[in-house]
Design an enzyme around this catalytic site. Structure first.
Site, PDB file in Angstrom:
ATOM      1  N   GLY A  10       0.834  -1.205   0.000  1.00  0.00           N
ATOM      2  CA  GLY A  10       0.000   0.000   0.000  1.00  0.00           C
ATOM      3  C   GLY A  10       0.861   1.245   0.000  1.00  0.00           C
ATOM      4  CB  THR A  36      -6.535   0.374  -7.255  1.00  0.00           C
ATOM      5  OG1 THR A  36      -6.497   1.101  -6.031  1.00  0.00           O
ATOM      6  CG2 THR A  36      -7.342  -0.900  -7.064  1.00  0.00           C
ATOM      7  CG  ASN A  88       0.616   1.262   4.837  1.00  0.00           C
ATOM      8  OD1 ASN A  88       0.234   1.953   5.789  1.00  0.00           O
ATOM      9  ND2 ASN A  88       0.249   1.514   3.586  1.00  0.00           N
ATOM     10  CB  SER A 140      -5.960   0.695  13.767  1.00  0.00           C
ATOM     11  OG  SER A 140      -6.924   1.619  14.214  1.00  0.00           O
ATOM     12  CE1 TYR A 153      -9.009  -0.582   9.463  1.00  0.00           C
ATOM     13  CE2 TYR A 153      -9.343   0.344  11.652  1.00  0.00           C
ATOM     14  CZ  TYR A 153      -8.608   0.265  10.480  1.00  0.00           C
ATOM     15  OH  TYR A 153      -7.464   1.016  10.345  1.00  0.00           O
ATOM     16  CB  SER A 154     -11.773  -2.812  16.151  1.00  0.00           C
ATOM     17  OG  SER A 154     -12.232  -1.511  15.870  1.00  0.00           O
ATOM     18  CE  LYS A 157      -5.601  -1.969  10.165  1.00  0.00           C
ATOM     19  NZ  LYS A 157      -4.385  -2.029   9.327  1.00  0.00           N
ATOM     20  CB  ILE A 186      -3.280   9.201   9.954  1.00  0.00           C
ATOM     21  CG1 ILE A 186      -2.716   8.508  11.222  1.00  0.00           C
ATOM     22  CG2 ILE A 186      -2.160   9.805   9.119  1.00  0.00           C
ATOM     23  CD1 ILE A 186      -2.002   9.401  12.216  1.00  0.00           C
TER      24      ILE A 186
HETATM   25  P1  NAD Z   1      -5.317   4.704   2.301  1.00  0.00           P
HETATM   26  O1  NAD Z   1      -6.687   4.246   1.943  1.00  0.00           O
HETATM   27  O2  NAD Z   1      -4.798   5.948   1.698  1.00  0.00           O
HETATM   28  O3  NAD Z   1      -4.246   3.559   2.031  1.00  0.00           O
HETATM   29  C1  NAD Z   1      -4.543   2.204   2.098  1.00  0.00           C
HETATM   30  C2  NAD Z   1      -3.575   1.504   1.181  1.00  0.00           C
HETATM   31  O4  NAD Z   1      -3.829   0.095   1.232  1.00  0.00           O
HETATM   32  C3  NAD Z   1      -3.761   1.946  -0.270  1.00  0.00           C
HETATM   33  O5  NAD Z   1      -2.499   2.165  -0.859  1.00  0.00           O
HETATM   34  C4  NAD Z   1      -4.449   0.759  -0.910  1.00  0.00           C
HETATM   35  O6  NAD Z   1      -4.176   0.590  -2.285  1.00  0.00           O
HETATM   36  C5  NAD Z   1      -3.865  -0.391  -0.100  1.00  0.00           C
HETATM   37  N1  NAD Z   1      -4.702  -1.571  -0.207  1.00  0.00           N
HETATM   38  C6  NAD Z   1      -6.015  -1.702   0.071  1.00  0.00           C
HETATM   39  N2  NAD Z   1      -6.427  -2.957  -0.225  1.00  0.00           N
HETATM   40  C7  NAD Z   1      -5.349  -3.617  -0.702  1.00  0.00           C
HETATM   41  C8  NAD Z   1      -5.122  -4.931  -1.173  1.00  0.00           C
HETATM   42  N3  NAD Z   1      -6.107  -5.827  -1.250  1.00  0.00           N
HETATM   43  N4  NAD Z   1      -3.870  -5.282  -1.564  1.00  0.00           N
HETATM   44  C9  NAD Z   1      -2.866  -4.377  -1.508  1.00  0.00           C
HETATM   45  N5  NAD Z   1      -3.012  -3.114  -1.088  1.00  0.00           N
HETATM   46  C10 NAD Z   1      -4.237  -2.738  -0.684  1.00  0.00           C
HETATM   47  O7  NAD Z   1      -5.346   4.817   3.873  1.00  0.00           O
HETATM   48  P2  NAD Z   1      -4.187   5.003   4.947  1.00  0.00           P
HETATM   49  O8  NAD Z   1      -4.777   5.782   6.036  1.00  0.00           O
HETATM   50  O9  NAD Z   1      -2.920   5.447   4.314  1.00  0.00           O
HETATM   51  O10 NAD Z   1      -4.026   3.500   5.474  1.00  0.00           O
HETATM   52  C11 NAD Z   1      -2.782   2.826   5.589  1.00  0.00           C
HETATM   53  C12 NAD Z   1      -2.848   1.862   6.760  1.00  0.00           C
HETATM   54  O11 NAD Z   1      -2.976   2.616   7.965  1.00  0.00           O
HETATM   55  C13 NAD Z   1      -4.050   0.914   6.738  1.00  0.00           C
HETATM   56  O12 NAD Z   1      -3.639  -0.372   7.164  1.00  0.00           O
HETATM   57  C14 NAD Z   1      -4.998   1.520   7.754  1.00  0.00           C
HETATM   58  O13 NAD Z   1      -5.870   0.569   8.306  1.00  0.00           O
HETATM   59  C15 NAD Z   1      -4.007   2.070   8.752  1.00  0.00           C
HETATM   60  N6  NAD Z   1      -4.539   3.102   9.639  1.00  0.00           N
HETATM   61  C16 NAD Z   1      -4.972   4.285   9.130  1.00  0.00           C
HETATM   62  C17 NAD Z   1      -5.467   5.255  10.008  1.00  0.00           C
HETATM   63  C18 NAD Z   1      -5.966   6.592   9.526  1.00  0.00           C
HETATM   64  O14 NAD Z   1      -6.543   7.334  10.329  1.00  0.00           O
HETATM   65  N7  NAD Z   1      -5.767   6.963   8.282  1.00  0.00           N
HETATM   66  C19 NAD Z   1      -5.513   4.976  11.375  1.00  0.00           C
HETATM   67  C20 NAD Z   1      -5.060   3.755  11.846  1.00  0.00           C
HETATM   68  C21 NAD Z   1      -4.563   2.829  10.959  1.00  0.00           C
END
Ligand code: NAD
Length: 243
Positions: A10, A36, A88, A140, A153-154, A157, A186
């Site tokens: 990701g 994607t 990630n 998370s 989701y929780s 994680k 974030i």
């Molecule tokens: P985002 O949606 O911008 O990024 C998610 C990434 O995961 C994207 O690049 C997407 O292409 C990739 N992804 C999704 N499904 C996939 C698959 N099947 N195979 C490969 N890649 C895949 O969101 P983000 O906030 O950058 O999230 C990154 C990580 O951080 C995630 O694991 C998310 O759960 C975690 N997270 C985010 C937050 C927040 O507040 N943004 C908080 C806690 C944890």
């Protein structure tokens, strides 16, 4: 000094992109795993190459074991040994638990938890053979605390946290340290659907009273990839101090 190579799932956008940029700035060669966002990943890799970083973009669907194997093999073929893995990639699922379908629950577990485990499985063997590796899984704050309307989701994680501790217990003596980070709110696409009022309601419960930036998660991830590291099997919060 050891030559460092990281694979980031990701990695084309959001927190993953910030991690790629941070590791590249710290001297890593980087494989940007994208699902994607092909053009974003390709242009990120190109930008890094122009800046003198050895970088490639590689397609990856963490819910598909064959795709994981293919992406890992292309990174290994290009770089040789990949010593650092950042899991990630993730998806959210926001709705009352009783409204979640079996397919939605299975999907969030397949991407967030099984995808993380399979990606680690793909890279950990080489790391143990080499006697060195760093794995950082992105969990998370909701995996730590639990969250209403993000139950599956929780759970996924929280599973990442248990997996991280267990894998570290199995691998640390081979020089492979496994840790996790637990971000709070974030500023990425994952939260883009929230209204300004919803964001303000959330930040009321954050001690520093603001949302976090992807780079602030990336800084912690980079710390956990360091060669000299006395942190192992931990999940470290990066949430601005949730109250
Ligand atoms: P985002 O949606 O911008 O990024 C998610 C990434 O995961 C994207 O690049 C997407 O292409 C990739 N992804 C999704 N499904 C996939 C698959 N099947 N195979 C490969 N890649 C895949 O969101 P983000 O906030 O950058 O999230 C990154 C990580 O951080 C995630 O694991 C998310 O759960 C975690 N997270 C985010 C937050 C927040 O507040 N943004 C908080 C806690 C944890």
């Amino acid at each position: 000094m050891r030559r460092r190579v990281a694979f980031v799932s990701g990695g084309a956008k959001g927190i993953g992109e910030a991690i790629v940029r941070k590791l590249a700035a710290c001297g890593f060669s980087v494989a940007v795993g994208y699902n994607t966002s092909a053009s974003r990943a390709e242009s990120l890799a190109l930008e890094l190459q122009r800046g003198g970083v050895n970088a490639i973009a590689t397609e990856l669907d963490v819910s598909d074991p064959r795709s994981i194997e293919k992406a890992a093999n292309s990174a290994k073929k290009y770089f040789g040994f990949v010593d650092t893995l950042v899991c990630n990639a993730g998806i959210s699922l926001v709705k009352p638990f009783s409204d979640c379908s079996v397919e939605e629950i299975n999907r969030v577990i397949a991407v967030n938890l099984t995808g993380t485990m399979l990606l680690c499985k793909e890279f950990a063997g080489d790391m143990t053979s080499e006697g060195f590796g760093r794995i950082v899984n992105v969990s998370s704050c909701w995996g730590v605390r639990g969250a209403s309307c993000e139950v599956a989701y929780s759970a996924s994680k929280a599973g990442v946290i248990g997996f991280t501790k267990s894998l570290n217990a199995e691998l640390a003596r081979s020089g492979v340290l496994v840790n996790a980070v637990a971000p709070g709110f974030i500023n990425t696409d994952m939260n883009a659907h929230l209204t300004a009022e919803e964001v303000a309601a959330f930040t009321d419960g954050v001690s520093v009273n603001r949302v976090g930036q992807p780079s602030e998660v990336a800084d912690l991830v980079e710390f956990l990839t360091r060669e000299n590291l006395y942190v192992a099997g931990e999940t470290i919060s990066v949430d601005g101090g949730l109250l």
